[in-house]
Design a protein around this motif. Sequence first.
Motif, PDB file in Angstrom:
ATOM      1  N   CYS A  12     -22.471  -3.536   8.784  1.00  0.00           N
ATOM      2  CA  CYS A  12     -22.378  -3.418  10.239  1.00  0.00           C
ATOM      3  C   CYS A  12     -22.275  -4.812  10.837  1.00  0.00           C
ATOM      4  O   CYS A  12     -22.951  -5.730  10.397  1.00  0.00           O
ATOM      5  CB  CYS A  12     -23.623  -2.696  10.739  1.00  0.00           C
ATOM      6  N   LYS A  14     -23.251  -5.758  13.626  1.00  0.00           N
ATOM      7  CA  LYS A  14     -24.391  -6.080  14.491  1.00  0.00           C
ATOM      8  C   LYS A  14     -25.661  -6.358  13.703  1.00  0.00           C
ATOM      9  O   LYS A  14     -26.284  -7.384  13.879  1.00  0.00           O
ATOM     10  CB  LYS A  14     -24.645  -4.909  15.447  1.00  0.00           C
ATOM     11  N   CYS A  15     -26.032  -5.402  12.863  1.00  0.00           N
ATOM     12  CA  CYS A  15     -27.304  -5.551  12.144  1.00  0.00           C
ATOM     13  C   CYS A  15     -27.114  -5.959  10.684  1.00  0.00           C
ATOM     14  O   CYS A  15     -28.070  -6.169   9.964  1.00  0.00           O
ATOM     15  CB  CYS A  15     -28.115  -4.261  12.246  1.00  0.00           C
ATOM     16  N   CYS A  37     -22.641   0.355  12.817  1.00  0.00           N
ATOM     17  CA  CYS A  37     -23.272   1.567  12.308  1.00  0.00           C
ATOM     18  C   CYS A  37     -23.624   2.492  13.474  1.00  0.00           C
ATOM     19  O   CYS A  37     -23.623   2.066  14.634  1.00  0.00           O
ATOM     20  CB  CYS A  37     -24.506   1.190  11.490  1.00  0.00           C
ATOM     21  N   CYS A  40     -26.281   1.124  15.890  1.00  0.00           N
ATOM     22  CA  CYS A  40     -25.837   0.045  16.757  1.00  0.00           C
ATOM     23  C   CYS A  40     -24.828   0.537  17.791  1.00  0.00           C
ATOM     24  O   CYS A  40     -24.756   0.013  18.891  1.00  0.00           O
ATOM     25  CB  CYS A  40     -25.241  -1.089  15.934  1.00  0.00           C
TER      26      CYS A  40
END
Length: 63
Positions: A12, A14-15, A37, A40
Amino acid sequence: MAKIKRIRTKPCSKCIERNDVLYRVRIEEDGDWIFVCPACLEMVKPANPHFQYGGTWKSKKRH
Ligand SMILES: [Zn+2]
């Protein structure tokens, strides 16, 4: 038969957690397409006026 299962995952954006289902989205005006994901997605989607959905990516393409 011992078959090596190749699991294709993507991280992902973001994370950075790898996931087998990701959403292709754009969250900046004229920004790059990124993969996020589901968790997110819920965070970036409601707060973003530039949100664009570009499809779902799944690691499992066949049954
Ligand atoms: Zn994420």
